[in-house]
Design a protein around this motif. Structure first.
Motif, short mmCIF file in Angstrom:
data_model
loop_
_atom_site.label_atom_id
_atom_site.label_comp_id
_atom_site.label_asym_id
_atom_site.label_seq_id
_atom_site.Cartn_x
_atom_site.Cartn_y
_atom_site.Cartn_z
N UNK A 11 26.43 -25.48 24.11
CA UNK A 11 27.78 -25.68 23.58
C UNK A 11 27.85 -25.73 22.06
N UNK A 12 26.70 -25.70 21.43
CA UNK A 12 26.64 -25.70 19.96
C UNK A 12 25.72 -24.58 19.51
N UNK A 13 26.13 -23.88 18.46
CA UNK A 13 25.27 -22.89 17.81
C UNK A 13 25.06 -23.30 16.36
N UNK A 14 23.92 -22.92 15.79
CA UNK A 14 23.70 -23.08 14.36
C UNK A 14 24.06 -21.75 13.70
N UNK A 15 24.97 -21.82 12.73
CA UNK A 15 25.44 -20.62 12.05
C UNK A 15 24.99 -20.59 10.60
N UNK A 16 24.63 -19.41 10.14
CA UNK A 16 24.53 -19.11 8.71
C UNK A 16 25.65 -18.13 8.42
N UNK A 17 26.72 -18.66 7.81
CA UNK A 17 27.93 -17.84 7.68
C UNK A 17 28.51 -17.58 9.05
N UNK A 18 28.60 -16.30 9.41
CA UNK A 18 29.12 -15.94 10.74
C UNK A 18 28.00 -15.57 11.71
N UNK A 52 22.09 -18.37 14.25
CA UNK A 52 20.66 -18.47 13.95
C UNK A 52 19.88 -18.66 15.25
N UNK A 53 18.75 -17.98 15.36
CA UNK A 53 17.89 -18.13 16.54
C UNK A 53 17.34 -19.55 16.58
N UNK A 54 17.54 -20.22 17.68
CA UNK A 54 17.04 -21.59 17.90
C UNK A 54 16.51 -21.70 19.32
N UNK A 55 15.75 -22.75 19.54
CA UNK A 55 15.41 -23.11 20.91
C UNK A 55 16.56 -23.94 21.50
N UNK A 56 16.70 -23.91 22.81
CA UNK A 56 17.62 -24.78 23.55
C UNK A 56 16.76 -25.60 24.50
N UNK A 57 16.53 -26.86 24.16
CA UNK A 57 15.66 -27.70 24.99
C UNK A 57 16.52 -28.60 25.86
N UNK A 97 6.36 -25.34 10.80
CA UNK A 97 6.23 -24.81 12.16
C UNK A 97 7.13 -23.61 12.39
N UNK A 98 8.24 -23.52 11.67
CA UNK A 98 9.06 -22.32 11.75
C UNK A 98 10.10 -22.30 12.84
N UNK A 99 10.43 -23.42 13.44
CA UNK A 99 11.46 -23.41 14.47
C UNK A 99 12.21 -24.73 14.50
N UNK A 100 13.44 -24.66 14.99
CA UNK A 100 14.25 -25.85 15.26
C UNK A 100 14.88 -25.66 16.64
#
Length: 398
Positions: A159-166, A169-174, A129-132
């Motif tokens: 209050x939380x982000x998903x990081x790749x290194x620094x 990452x683009x995510x949804x906030x549900x 699906x290409x998203x989290x």
């Protein structure tokens, strides 16, 4: 049980059965490692059987502290059922720490960026699906509506982000807020479920990178279930697999169960579900064990488990062949428009006013009975197995 559309924007009716909510509650309770389960009371005793709406017989508790705690817990159950049924979410990775490793070998982690309570989960639908998303659920008895709870959920989801290194990452906030209805209370006459789902972040992952992220979320989901079943060796093996290349996971044989039913055999790990909660399986499963469960718990007992194949399939997410990453469709997209809906069918304001919600398919009593009597597979290989004709044996000794 149904949730009618609130004030504009109108999004249509949301219908969930008590079985769907009960299944979500079981999985949430296991991942939370709760020692006791309130979900059976929920199915049988707490909803108004005469109403098509999701309507409590009375408020959840007589004091504010109890109402707040139970509203939050049941809010998670309803939100998990909603995400599973409407958004096709397969995996729920619980968030408990300031840093949650997702794909350590690829420097991907969920990191707290603001003070306050953490959101509930990182969630993901099918790998193609290409998203989290980062998701937070709230429940309340607020007579003014769900909006205060929704704002709190939106804030918590940030209050939380998903990081790749620094890189973020683009995510949804549900953010999901449920305002309960209570029978006989004119201020709480209709249940509301409202959702906010913006995109947030800086970097869109390439399909191969996304495969690493998606695999880590799936494995974290299964590790939490194994831990909730009390299977530390399996939970540790799955966590360690997050840092290893795909396709190398080996599940500990001592935790696996060979499940036989009418000539069918299946490897799984799990436990016994009864009214009081989830009970661990004994180290050695003696002949007559299944029959003894019936004599102790009666009709309301079943085997719940995760199939070994589902976990191994998750571990293979991101494997590559001559066609590219396994599990990633050629039409890979980031956030397909179909997932931007808030309900299975959007209605105009006029339709929402004129169209009544669907009648329940089954009565609450029948639904509760079917919960214990019907075999079914929920999302991501989670099995509900009645004990009729069921044989269990430890895989290491079978």
């Amino acid at each position: 049980a149904s949730f009618p559309p609130p004030s504009p924007p109108w999004t249509g009716w949301i219908s969930l059965t008590t079985t769907q909510i009960g299944e979500a509650a079981v999985q949430e309770i296991i991942q939370m490692s709760l020692s006791a389960s309130p979900f059976d009371l929920f199915l049988d005793d707490l909803l108004n059987p005469a109403s098509r709406w999701f309507e409590w017989i009375g408020r959840l508790g007589h004091i504010r502290e109890t109402r707040t705690a139970l509203s939050g817990l049941f809010g998670r159950f309803v939100a998990r059922a909603y995400l599973t049924q409407v958004w096709n979410i397969q995996h729920f990775l619980p968030l408990h720490a300031n840093i949650t490793e997702i794909a350590p070998g690829h420097d991907m982690a969920a990191i707290r960026v603001e003070k306050g309570d953490l959101p509930d989960w990182i969630v993901a639908p099918s790998p193609s699906s290409g998203w989290v998303a980062i998701a937070e659920a709230k429940g309340s008895h607020n007579a003014a509506g769900p909006w205060a709870s929704l704002e709190a959920a939106k804030k918590q989801a940030r209050r939380v982000d998903i990081f790749r290194g620094i890189d973020r990452v683009v995510t949804k906030r549900i953010a999901i807020a449920t305002r309960w209805a209570v029978h006989g209370d004119p201020k709480l006459d209709q249940p509301w479920l409202v959702v906010d789902d913006p995109d947030d972040g800086d970097v869109v992952l390439e399909p191969k990178e996304f495969g690493h992220l998606r695999r880590g979320i799936a494995l974290g989901h299964y590790a939490a279930l194994a831990s909730g079943f009390g299977l530390s060796a399996t939970a540790n093996a799955i966590v360690e697999a997050q840092a290893n290349p795909p396709g190398q996971l080996q599940l500990p044989a001592e935790d696996l169960v060979l499940v036989r039913e009418k000539g069918e055999e299946q490897m799984a790990f799990g436990g016994i579900l009864a009214r009081s909660g989830v009970l661990p399986l004994p180290g050695a499963i003696a002949d007559g064990y299944v029959q003894s469960l019936r004599s102790v718990f009666g009709e309301r007992v079943m085997f719940v488990a995760v199939t070994a194949e589902a976990v191994l399939e998750a571990d293979r997410i991101g494997l590559t062949d001559e066609k590219g990453p396994v599990g990633m469709d050629a039409d890979f997209q980031w956030y397909p428009d179909m997932y931007r809906r808030a309900s299975p069918a959007a209605l105009t304001e006029e339709q929402a006013v004129e169209t009544p919600p669907p009648e329940p398919v089954v009565s609450p009593d029948t639904d509760a009975q079917d919960f214990w009597r019907q075999r079914r597979t929920a999302a991501a290989g989670f099995e509900f197995r009645p004990l009729d004709d069921l044989e269990l044996a430890r895989a290491a000794t079978a």
